[in-house]
Design a protein around this motif. Structure first.
Motif, PDB file in Angstrom:
ATOM      1  N   SER A 192      41.445  13.376   4.691  1.00  0.00           N
ATOM      2  CA  SER A 192      41.239  12.094   3.999  1.00  0.00           C
ATOM      3  C   SER A 192      42.305  11.068   4.339  1.00  0.00           C
ATOM      4  O   SER A 192      42.109   9.877   4.167  1.00  0.00           O
ATOM      5  CB  SER A 192      41.237  12.314   2.487  1.00  0.00           C
ATOM      6  OG  SER A 192      42.525  12.699   2.014  1.00  0.00           O
ATOM      7  N   ARG A 193      43.451  11.535   4.796  1.00  0.00           N
ATOM      8  CA  ARG A 193      44.594  10.663   5.057  1.00  0.00           C
ATOM      9  C   ARG A 193      44.917   9.819   3.813  1.00  0.00           C
ATOM     10  O   ARG A 193      45.243   8.637   3.918  1.00  0.00           O
ATOM     11  CB  ARG A 193      44.351   9.778   6.272  1.00  0.00           C
ATOM     12  CG  ARG A 193      44.246  10.568   7.579  1.00  0.00           C
ATOM     13  CD  ARG A 193      43.997   9.676   8.783  1.00  0.00           C
ATOM     14  NE  ARG A 193      44.072  10.433  10.016  1.00  0.00           N
ATOM     15  CZ  ARG A 193      43.052  11.083  10.571  1.00  0.00           C
ATOM     16  NH1 ARG A 193      41.883  11.077   9.947  1.00  0.00           N
ATOM     17  NH2 ARG A 193      43.196  11.751  11.686  1.00  0.00           N
ATOM     18  N   GLY A 194      44.801  10.448   2.664  1.00  0.00           N
ATOM     19  CA  GLY A 194      45.022   9.744   1.409  1.00  0.00           C
ATOM     20  C   GLY A 194      45.708  10.614   0.380  1.00  0.00           C
ATOM     21  O   GLY A 194      46.042  11.787   0.621  1.00  0.00           O
ATOM     22  N   TYR A 295      53.727  14.064  12.563  1.00  0.00           N
ATOM     23  CA  TYR A 295      53.384  13.032  11.588  1.00  0.00           C
ATOM     24  C   TYR A 295      52.510  11.964  12.241  1.00  0.00           C
ATOM     25  O   TYR A 295      52.949  11.287  13.180  1.00  0.00           O
ATOM     26  CB  TYR A 295      54.646  12.365  11.046  1.00  0.00           C
ATOM     27  CG  TYR A 295      55.558  13.286  10.273  1.00  0.00           C
ATOM     28  CD1 TYR A 295      55.492  13.354   8.889  1.00  0.00           C
ATOM     29  CD2 TYR A 295      56.493  14.091  10.928  1.00  0.00           C
ATOM     30  CE1 TYR A 295      56.333  14.194   8.168  1.00  0.00           C
ATOM     31  CE2 TYR A 295      57.335  14.938  10.232  1.00  0.00           C
ATOM     32  CZ  TYR A 295      57.244  14.986   8.849  1.00  0.00           C
ATOM     33  OH  TYR A 295      58.071  15.821   8.147  1.00  0.00           O
ATOM     34  N   GLU A 296      51.290  11.841  11.780  1.00  0.00           N
ATOM     35  CA  GLU A 296      50.440  10.744  12.230  1.00  0.00           C
ATOM     36  C   GLU A 296      50.944   9.439  11.632  1.00  0.00           C
ATOM     37  O   GLU A 296      51.141   9.344  10.423  1.00  0.00           O
ATOM     38  CB  GLU A 296      48.995  10.956  11.769  1.00  0.00           C
ATOM     39  CG  GLU A 296      48.143  11.756  12.701  1.00  0.00           C
ATOM     40  CD  GLU A 296      46.683  11.701  12.285  1.00  0.00           C
ATOM     41  OE1 GLU A 296      45.835  11.965  13.145  1.00  0.00           O
ATOM     42  OE2 GLU A 296      46.386  11.419  11.107  1.00  0.00           O
ATOM     43  N   LEU A 307      53.099   7.813   6.971  1.00  0.00           N
ATOM     44  CA  LEU A 307      52.961   8.982   7.827  1.00  0.00           C
ATOM     45  C   LEU A 307      52.097  10.025   7.133  1.00  0.00           C
ATOM     46  O   LEU A 307      52.276  10.301   5.941  1.00  0.00           O
ATOM     47  CB  LEU A 307      54.334   9.585   8.137  1.00  0.00           C
ATOM     48  CG  LEU A 307      55.371   8.659   8.775  1.00  0.00           C
ATOM     49  CD1 LEU A 307      56.663   9.425   9.030  1.00  0.00           C
ATOM     50  CD2 LEU A 307      54.843   8.050  10.070  1.00  0.00           C
ATOM     51  N   ARG A 308      51.180  10.601   7.889  1.00  0.00           N
ATOM     52  CA  ARG A 308      50.291  11.628   7.355  1.00  0.00           C
ATOM     53  C   ARG A 308      50.616  12.975   7.979  1.00  0.00           C
ATOM     54  O   ARG A 308      50.799  13.091   9.196  1.00  0.00           O
ATOM     55  CB  ARG A 308      48.838  11.265   7.638  1.00  0.00           C
ATOM     56  CG  ARG A 308      47.825  12.352   7.265  1.00  0.00           C
ATOM     57  CD  ARG A 308      47.187  12.971   8.501  1.00  0.00           C
ATOM     58  NE  ARG A 308      46.139  13.941   8.161  1.00  0.00           N
ATOM     59  CZ  ARG A 308      45.350  14.524   9.041  1.00  0.00           C
ATOM     60  NH1 ARG A 308      45.465  14.245  10.325  1.00  0.00           N
ATOM     61  NH2 ARG A 308      44.442  15.392   8.652  1.00  0.00           N
ATOM     62  N   TRP A 318      49.023  15.250   3.310  1.00  0.00           N
ATOM     63  CA  TRP A 318      50.137  14.602   2.631  1.00  0.00           C
ATOM     64  C   TRP A 318      50.406  13.268   3.314  1.00  0.00           C
ATOM     65  O   TRP A 318      50.398  13.189   4.542  1.00  0.00           O
ATOM     66  CB  TRP A 318      51.396  15.472   2.682  1.00  0.00           C
ATOM     67  CG  TRP A 318      51.385  16.546   1.646  1.00  0.00           C
ATOM     68  CD1 TRP A 318      50.756  17.758   1.714  1.00  0.00           C
ATOM     69  CD2 TRP A 318      51.989  16.476   0.358  1.00  0.00           C
ATOM     70  NE1 TRP A 318      50.938  18.464   0.551  1.00  0.00           N
ATOM     71  CE2 TRP A 318      51.707  17.707  -0.310  1.00  0.00           C
ATOM     72  CE3 TRP A 318      52.758  15.527  -0.309  1.00  0.00           C
ATOM     73  CZ2 TRP A 318      52.152  17.977  -1.599  1.00  0.00           C
ATOM     74  CZ3 TRP A 318      53.204  15.801  -1.592  1.00  0.00           C
ATOM     75  CH2 TRP A 318      52.899  17.013  -2.227  1.00  0.00           C
ATOM     76  N   VAL A 319      50.597  12.229   2.522  1.00  0.00           N
ATOM     77  CA  VAL A 319      50.905  10.908   3.065  1.00  0.00           C
ATOM     78  C   VAL A 319      52.189  10.410   2.423  1.00  0.00           C
ATOM     79  O   VAL A 319      52.347  10.451   1.195  1.00  0.00           O
ATOM     80  CB  VAL A 319      49.759   9.907   2.813  1.00  0.00           C
ATOM     81  CG1 VAL A 319      50.163   8.521   3.325  1.00  0.00           C
ATOM     82  CG2 VAL A 319      48.488  10.370   3.510  1.00  0.00           C
TER      83      VAL A 319
END
Length: 514
Positions: A192-194, A295-296, A307-308, A318-319
């Motif tokens: 989800s990147r959230g 880390y994206e 960072l994701r 985790w963001v």
């Protein structure tokens, strides 16, 4: 995350892990018999990028025996590492490098192949991309750029708004969780990147040392310096030891504390995917370990970044939101609203208003009326003791609003001035700027801004002087002349004049601000 062929049971894998490889190197697993591999069997290819001779893609071509458990580990010779079949090495600086692919077998045998590389020319373009420049400040910034957690959530809303258009890429039932950013750290469904499940409130982790962490990225030499107070690191219970290799010292539900004091590392950014991926070396992590050092960079400006981390161990995203050090300041409290709320206190029965006493001794309290005659036949009144302190006073501060003086600007109070006080002695004073040295039969009421560092510098004061003694008087203080002031939220009541050490008793009753 690590690349292991999946063939053995999870229980067997954990048993083999102790003997076969370091805990940082294992994510996936396989079922089958224990099998070894020799140095001669380790092979990999090198592919030069069409955009730069100093960018090499390495791909393992090792034919692994069946029924085995293996861990791949790349050392790219430039401070970067990898654990997948393919690794991309960036070599912006001329020089000699050694690339090594290590394959760990479940029986503890490690097979390796190393290749020497030499680059005659620098290629600073590899670290002069927007991602690198935003992160480090560019090659001209020798000191680098220091990032910290967005501790007070000053920029979480900015990140959420910028990522909102990307929600459209998700199915309808996943849009709500996608890119749902709530705070400077949080977690949500994997992919989800959230932070739909939880986002930290402003300063929520202040009881940890985490907010002291500073991450300085320097473009020259792709250096990362992590500095922090204390020796505690923080991360996930499920992966800090098993994947991160940290020594856990305390467990609190899903969080753990472990020994960590920062250090000097290197980093790389792979910009080949949908988002740039920041990879840290050694045991570096960005303040809270969530199962990976990859880390994206899902949002980045020269001042803010998000960072994701794909936490494959627990199936979570985790963001984390960071800002440059100088922007991590607590946001000022929102301005208080102007209100016209009638205030009154007759000192009978239950207390209505909360008055604060300053330097008034322990005899200032509600007492029997010393003269229950008109105009004040009340049973109870307030006895005010002007102590030998220079600035005795009684005050009321509005808890969450400012006084609307356009519609409420008159303060009325009944006072009793005893004649038995000593109004003739000249007393010690606070300084030579105090011209009056005597206790005076007077009452001053002041309006102040309590939020100012020196509230008395903001005040408007009205003094009723030479008051008649031994009888109740009703006084009115009219502040309509400052009705345009919107900063006042405190009323100060002061008998006897200030700045001197003279002492005496005074009485007041039926306070009203209407």
């Amino acid at each position: 995350m690590k690349n292991i062929i999946k063939k053995q049971s999870w229980i067997l894998l954990l048993l083999l892990l102790v003997a076969a490889c370091s805990p940082q190197e294992l994510d996936d697993y396989s079922l089958g018999k224990v099998a070894s591999i020799t140095d001669e069997q380790v092979t990999f290819t090198q592919t030069v990028s069409p955009t730069s001779d100093n960018m090499i893609t390495f791909t393992s071509t090792t034919q692994l025996p069946g029924n085995g458990v293996y861990t791949l580990r790349w050392d790219l010779g430039n401070g970067s590492s990898g654990n997948k079949e393919t690794a991309v090495g960036l070599y912006p600086f001329a020089g000699d490098y050694t690339v090594t692919l290590s394959i760990h077998s479940a029986d503890g045998v490690i097979a390796r192949k190393s290749v020497a590389l030499s680059f005659a020319d620098n290629d600073f373009s590899l670290v002069d991309t927007p991602a690198y420049r935003n992160l480090t400040g560019g090659a001209e910034n020798a000191e680098g750029k220091t990032w910290v957690f967005d501790q007070y959530n000053n920029f979480a809303a900015e990140v959420a708004e910028a990522l909102k258009p990307l929600k459209d890429k998700y199915p309808a039932d996943e849009k709500a969780a996608a890119y749902d950013i709530k705070g400077h750290m949080g977690l949500g469904p994997q992919g989800s990147r959230g932070q739909n499940w939880w986002g930290a409130g402003a300063n929520e982790k202040s009881h940890w040392e985490m907010y002291s962490s500073k991450f300085t990225f320097i473009q020259e030499g792709v250096q990362l310096k992590i500095e922090k107070e204390g020796n505690n690191g923080y991360g996930r219970k499920a992966s800090s030891a098993s994947v991160g290799g940290f020594t856990v010292t305390n467990t609190d539900v899903d969080d753990v504390t472990f020994n960590y004091s920062g250090g000097d590392y290197t980093f790389s950014i792979d910009e080949s995917g949908e988002f740039p991926v920041l990879t840290l070396t050694g045991n570096a992590f960005m303040g809270y370990y969530a199962g990976s050092q990859d880390y994206e960079i899902i949002y980045q400006t020269d001042k803010v970044m998000a960072l994701r981390v794909n936490n494959t161990v627990e199936g979570q995203d985790w963001v984390f939101v960071y800002c440059i050090e100088e922007l991590n300041v607590e946001a000022p409290a929102p301005p208080k609203e102007l209100k016209a709320i009638p205030l009154s206190e007759d000192f009978e029965g239950d207390k209505i208003l909360t008055f604060a006493q300053e330097d008034m001794g322990d005899v200032s309290r509600v007492v029997d009326n010393p003269l229950p005659l008109p105009i004040n036949t009340s049973d109870k009144v307030f006895r005010y003791w002007k102590s030998t302190a220079f600035y005795s006073n009684l005050s009321f501060t509005a808890p969450d609003y400012k006084f609307d003086l356009t519609t409420q600007n008159k303060i009325r109070v009944k006072v009793y001035i005893p004649s038995y006080n000593d109004y003739t002695t000249e007393n010690n004073v606070d300084g030579e700027w105090i011209s009056n040295r005597k206790l005076l039969p007077q009452l001053a009421i002041k309006l102040q801004n309590s939020e100012h560092g020196s509230p008395w510098e903001t005040q408007t004061e009205i003094v009723k002087a030479d008051l008649e003694k031994d009888k109740w008087l009703e006084l009115e203080f009219d502040f309509s002349g400052v009705a345009n002031r919107t900063d006042y939220d405190r009323i100060v009541i002061q008998f006897g004049a200030e700045g001197h050490a003279g002492s005496g008793f005074f009485f007041l009753d039926d306070f009203k601000f209407e």
